[in-house]
Design an enzyme around this catalytic site. Structure first.
Site, mmCIF file in Angstrom:
data_model
loop_
_atom_site.group_PDB
_atom_site.id
_atom_site.type_symbol
_atom_site.label_atom_id
_atom_site.label_comp_id
_atom_site.label_asym_id
_atom_site.label_seq_id
_atom_site.Cartn_x
_atom_site.Cartn_y
_atom_site.Cartn_z
ATOM 1 C CG HIS A 1 -6.416 0.515 3.858
ATOM 2 N ND1 HIS A 1 -5.411 -0.277 4.327
ATOM 3 C CD2 HIS A 1 -7.442 0.355 4.747
ATOM 4 C CE1 HIS A 1 -5.789 -0.876 5.451
ATOM 5 N NE2 HIS A 1 -7.025 -0.496 5.723
ATOM 6 C CD GLU A 16 -2.989 -1.211 2.171
ATOM 7 O OE1 GLU A 16 -3.009 -0.335 3.044
ATOM 8 O OE2 GLU A 16 -3.829 -2.106 2.104
HETATM 9 P P1 NAD Z 1 -13.735 -9.612 13.747
HETATM 10 O O1 NAD Z 1 -12.624 -10.102 14.600
HETATM 11 O O2 NAD Z 1 -14.965 -9.079 14.404
HETATM 12 O O3 NAD Z 1 -14.202 -10.798 12.764
HETATM 13 C C1 NAD Z 1 -13.314 -11.649 12.113
HETATM 14 C C2 NAD Z 1 -13.993 -13.001 11.947
HETATM 15 O O4 NAD Z 1 -13.143 -13.836 11.159
HETATM 16 C C3 NAD Z 1 -14.232 -13.738 13.286
HETATM 17 O O5 NAD Z 1 -15.579 -14.131 13.393
HETATM 18 C C4 NAD Z 1 -13.276 -14.924 13.207
HETATM 19 O O6 NAD Z 1 -13.775 -16.082 13.874
HETATM 20 C C5 NAD Z 1 -13.199 -15.150 11.697
HETATM 21 N N1 NAD Z 1 -12.034 -15.933 11.298
HETATM 22 C C6 NAD Z 1 -10.778 -15.924 11.833
HETATM 23 N N2 NAD Z 1 -10.001 -16.807 11.191
HETATM 24 C C7 NAD Z 1 -10.754 -17.366 10.220
HETATM 25 C C8 NAD Z 1 -10.503 -18.361 9.228
HETATM 26 N N3 NAD Z 1 -9.310 -18.933 9.110
HETATM 27 N N4 NAD Z 1 -11.520 -18.703 8.413
HETATM 28 C C9 NAD Z 1 -12.741 -18.126 8.534
HETATM 29 N N5 NAD Z 1 -13.040 -17.198 9.463
HETATM 30 C C10 NAD Z 1 -12.059 -16.818 10.293
HETATM 31 O O7 NAD Z 1 -13.090 -8.541 12.762
HETATM 32 P P2 NAD Z 1 -13.824 -7.324 12.000
HETATM 33 O O8 NAD Z 1 -13.816 -6.116 12.854
HETATM 34 O O9 NAD Z 1 -15.106 -7.817 11.435
HETATM 35 O O10 NAD Z 1 -12.752 -7.057 10.835
HETATM 36 C C11 NAD Z 1 -12.620 -7.958 9.744
HETATM 37 C C12 NAD Z 1 -11.457 -7.566 8.849
HETATM 38 O O11 NAD Z 1 -11.655 -6.248 8.331
HETATM 39 C C13 NAD Z 1 -10.073 -7.545 9.502
HETATM 40 O O12 NAD Z 1 -9.122 -8.080 8.587
HETATM 41 C C14 NAD Z 1 -9.768 -6.079 9.662
HETATM 42 O O13 NAD Z 1 -8.371 -5.852 9.679
HETATM 43 C C15 NAD Z 1 -10.422 -5.528 8.408
HETATM 44 N N6 NAD Z 1 -10.698 -4.084 8.457
HETATM 45 C C16 NAD Z 1 -10.445 -3.363 7.331
HETATM 46 C C17 NAD Z 1 -10.702 -1.994 7.328
HETATM 47 C C18 NAD Z 1 -10.472 -1.185 6.093
HETATM 48 O O14 NAD Z 1 -10.176 -0.002 6.206
HETATM 49 N N7 NAD Z 1 -10.642 -1.745 4.915
HETATM 50 C C19 NAD Z 1 -11.186 -1.360 8.481
HETATM 51 C C20 NAD Z 1 -11.468 -2.151 9.597
HETATM 52 C C21 NAD Z 1 -11.214 -3.521 9.568
#
Ligand code: NAD
Length: 308
Positions: A281, A260
């Site tokens: 992002h 990025e």
């Molecule tokens: P969260 O922890 O609430 O949810 C993640 C889910 O993924 C959980 O339910 C977990 O059990 C599941 N998980 C973990 N390993 C797994 C696997 N191997 N297979 C299937 N499921 C699996 O997280 P969230 O707050 O919902 O965030 C999700 C993603 O979004 C993260 O990667 C976070 O970094 C990303 N994110 C991106 C931005 C952005 O600006 N684009 C902003 C915030 C979060």
């Protein structure tokens, strides 16, 4: 108690900390070199994703007691070194849920209707009405990989668009699945085989790194779409590029990238494809999310230093 804010954070954060008696320095564009020099003067360091809190920086932070990350991912902080030194690391995982979910919904609608292309065409002074025949979300199957905070909220909204929701998560949340009227798949492969659109919402872990790769991409339905607003390394984008160029996948939407900004020629080729909706992002970048993150981190820091 001295606090250094090293990345741009909404003014609510310094305002609340100052009101609670903290001494706050705001140095939003501080370089890694400069940070290493000055971090030793502070008990608290606040960052977003720009500042990488490396082992070197933590070791220079002789007085550091707490690192606050405004956002979700802790992949930019050497948490092992922090833990070994007894430095608490806190984040604000809830701040960006709604912002990311709304971006993902806009990506989904953009992909199936080609809004980005129609917009570009209009701006060139064209009227290509016949070119823009889309498909509808209604009646399509959405595969949600990772049914956490963001995955659940995406599923909830997609349901109101008439989509059928199938999910895969390593943790089983029966109640959420029932509430969403979703169907739980036993494997990632099952989700990929059955979805018209796949949206990824897993954290970046050794098990999720490149979970979408040459093999798993080949399982996706011909003409399906992929959305990634989780972390760039969850998808092997070299193979995604091939799947899009060959026409096997109809399109992809990306907010996150391995590099990025993207720097390799193939990464640049990927974002330039007409069937790729790309954003830099910006998932968490809404006014509301930034204010919520700033307030949450300030309140959590104030609570962490409250006398018992
Ligand atoms: P969260 O922890 O609430 O949810 C993640 C889910 O993924 C959980 O339910 C977990 O059990 C599941 N998980 C973990 N390993 C797994 C696997 N191997 N297979 C299937 N499921 C699996 O997280 P969230 O707050 O919902 O965030 C999700 C993603 O979004 C993260 O990667 C976070 O970094 C990303 N994110 C991106 C931005 C952005 O600006 N684009 C902003 C915030 C979060």
């Amino acid at each position: 108690m001295r606090v250094l804010i090293a990345d741009e954070v909404d003014k609510e954060c310094p305002a609340r900390l100052r009101a609670a008696g903290f001494e706050v320095s705001e140095r939003f564009d501080i370089s890694a070199e400069e940070l290493k020099k000055v971090v030793g003067d502070y008990e608290v360091l606040i960052v977003r994703s720009r500042t990488k809190v490396t082992q070197e920086i933590i070791e220079s932070g002789k007085r550091l007691r707490l690192i606050g990350r405004v956002g979700v991912g802790l992949d930019t902080i050497d948490t092992k070194t922090a833990e070994a030194k007894g430095i608490k690391v806190i984040n604000t995982p809830q701040m960006s849920t709604v912002a990311v979910v709304e971006l993902v919904m806009s990506m989904m609608l953009n992909l199936v209707r080609g809004v980005h292309l129609a917009n570009e065409s209009m701006k060139k002074g064209l009227w290509e009405k016949k070119r823009f025949h889309g498909t509808e979300l209604n009646g399509k199957t959405l595969g949600v990989v990772g049914l956490g905070r963001i995955g659940k909220s995406v599923a909830e909204r997609a349901k109101s668009f008439g989509m059928k929701i199938i999910v895969y998560d390593v943790m089983i949340d029966e109640e959420a699945i029932k509430r969403l009227g979703a169907e739980r798949m036993a494997t990632l492969e099952d989700v990929l085989r059955r979805s018209d659109i796949v949206t990824l919402h897993v954290p970046l872990l050794p098990e999720t790194k490149r979970m979408i790769n040459e093999r798993t991409l080949s399982l996706m339905k011909s003409g399906a779409y992929l959305i990634n607003a989780s972390r760039g390394e969850v998808v092997d984008c070299k193979h995604l590029l091939e799947s899009l160029k060959s026409g096997r996948l109809a399109g992809a939407a990306l907010d996150v990238y391995e590099n990025e900004p993207p720097r390799e020629p193939w990464e640049k080729e990927l974002v330039a494809l007409p069937n790729v909706v790309a954003t830099p992002h910006v998932g968490a970048q809404t006014k509301e999310a930034q204010v919520l993150g700033a307030i949450t981190i300030a309140e959590n820091i104030i609570n962490a230093f409250k006398p018992l």
